[in-house]
Design an enzyme around this catalytic site. Structure first.
Site, PDB file in Angstrom:
ATOM      1  NE  ARG A   6      -2.665   0.392   3.487  1.00 32.02           N
ATOM      2  CZ  ARG A   6      -1.947   0.887   4.503  1.00 32.02           C
ATOM      3  NH1 ARG A   6      -1.446   2.102   4.425  1.00 32.02           N
ATOM      4  NH2 ARG A   6      -1.704   0.159   5.571  1.00 32.02           N
ATOM      5  CE1 TYR A  59     -16.981  10.386 -13.906  1.00 28.13           C
ATOM      6  CE2 TYR A  59     -16.094  10.501 -11.691  1.00 28.13           C
ATOM      7  CZ  TYR A  59     -16.650   9.776 -12.726  1.00 28.13           C
ATOM      8  OH  TYR A  59     -16.886   8.443 -12.562  1.00 28.13           O
ATOM      9  CG  ASP A 133     -10.359  15.232 -13.623  1.00 32.86           C
ATOM     10  OD1 ASP A 133      -9.774  14.598 -14.515  1.00 32.86           O
ATOM     11  OD2 ASP A 133     -11.313  14.777 -12.967  1.00 32.86           O
ATOM     12  CE  LYS A 158     -13.822   6.915 -16.303  1.00 30.97           C
ATOM     13  NZ  LYS A 158     -14.119   8.240 -15.753  1.00 30.97           N
TER      14      LYS A 158
HETATM   15  C1  LIG Z   1     -13.965   8.693 -14.436  1.00 28.77           C
HETATM   16  C2  LIG Z   1     -13.509  10.052 -14.080  1.00 28.77           C
HETATM   17  C3  LIG Z   1     -13.033  10.327 -12.779  1.00 28.77           C
HETATM   18  C4  LIG Z   1     -13.054   9.317 -11.662  1.00 28.77           C
HETATM   19  O1  LIG Z   1     -12.238   8.239 -11.883  1.00 28.77           O
HETATM   20  P1  LIG Z   1     -12.425   6.765 -11.278  1.00 28.77           P
HETATM   21  O2  LIG Z   1     -11.165   6.099 -11.711  1.00 28.77           O
HETATM   22  O3  LIG Z   1     -13.666   6.210 -11.903  1.00 28.77           O
HETATM   23  O4  LIG Z   1     -12.548   6.907  -9.795  1.00 28.77           O
HETATM   24  C5  LIG Z   1     -12.564  11.600 -12.510  1.00 28.77           C
HETATM   25  N1  LIG Z   1     -12.582  12.561 -13.442  1.00 28.77           N
HETATM   26  C6  LIG Z   1     -13.052  12.338 -14.685  1.00 28.77           C
HETATM   27  C7  LIG Z   1     -13.048  13.466 -15.668  1.00 28.77           C
HETATM   28  C8  LIG Z   1     -13.536  11.085 -15.053  1.00 28.77           C
HETATM   29  O5  LIG Z   1     -14.008  10.890 -16.306  1.00 28.77           O
END
Ligand SMILES: *Cc1c(COP(=O)(O)O)cnc(C)c1O
Length: 175
Positions: A6, A59, A133, A158
């Site tokens: 971890r 998001y 992000d 993603k």
């Molecule tokens: C999917 C997504 C997240 C969150 O990610 P997870 O891996 O599903 O926790 C954050 N920001 C954006 C823009 C996303 O598309």
């Protein structure tokens, strides 16, 4: 050192080094998901009485974190059209510790000029951290750190990993 998975492992350390190289950042930290990365970053840097600015459309997982969880721990949240620098400037308070951007936003695809929003936030003496992000563009097409952001955050679930083969998140920035 690599005493426990971890904390870190050789595999994760290699991934962090490669992601930092792709982004042009000094360092990267990997997490179990994108929302875990966002949660760790916000709760690691903000506490009771601090103020966070988030986009008025972003998001859903991070919108829910901001709406349902952070206020229970005394973190004040403002929802701002961050694509308008004048609205960012107007939303800054003495206790604003972080400006959260997402561009293009999921799912609206609204674009924000990262450098303009960061400059608007930094007109104030107690400048907040600027986190972006960058999930939708990925490190191939957009480098927030080269547009005056302090931190780039990804859902590696993603495009970064090929989409839905795995869950992961990452934060990149200065060491
Ligand atoms: C999917 C997504 C997240 C969150 O990610 P997870 O891996 O599903 O926790 C954050 N920001 C954006 C823009 C996303 O598309």
């Amino acid at each position: 050192g690599f005493v426990y998975g971890r904390v870190s492992s050789p595999t994760v350390a290699q991934l962090q080094d490669k992601l930092a190289a792709l982004e042009g950042g000094e360092a990267a930290l990997c997490f179990g998901s994108g929302v875990a990365a966002a949660h760790a970053l916000i709760c690691g840097r903000l506490g009771r009485g601090d103020h966070l600015i988030v986009p008025d459309a972003n998001y859903v997982g991070i919108a829910e974190l901001a709406r349902d969880t952070l206020p229970r721990f005394g973190i004040e949240v403002s929802y701002v059209d961050v694509s308008r620098p004048e609205e960012v400037a107007a939303a800054i308070r003495p206790n604003t510790r972080m400006l959260w951007l997402e561009t293009p936003a999921n799912p609206t695809l609204r674009m924000t000029d990262i450098a303009a929003a960061a400059a608007a936030a930094r007109r104030h003496s107690n400048a907040p951290l600027v986190a972006v992000d960058n999930t939708f563009m990925g490190p191939t097409f957009q480098h927030p750190l080269s547009h005056q952001a302090d931190l780039a955050v990804y859902s590696a679930t993603k495009f970064l990993s090929g989409l839905s083969d795995m869950l992961a998140g990452v934060i990149l920035g200065r060491d």
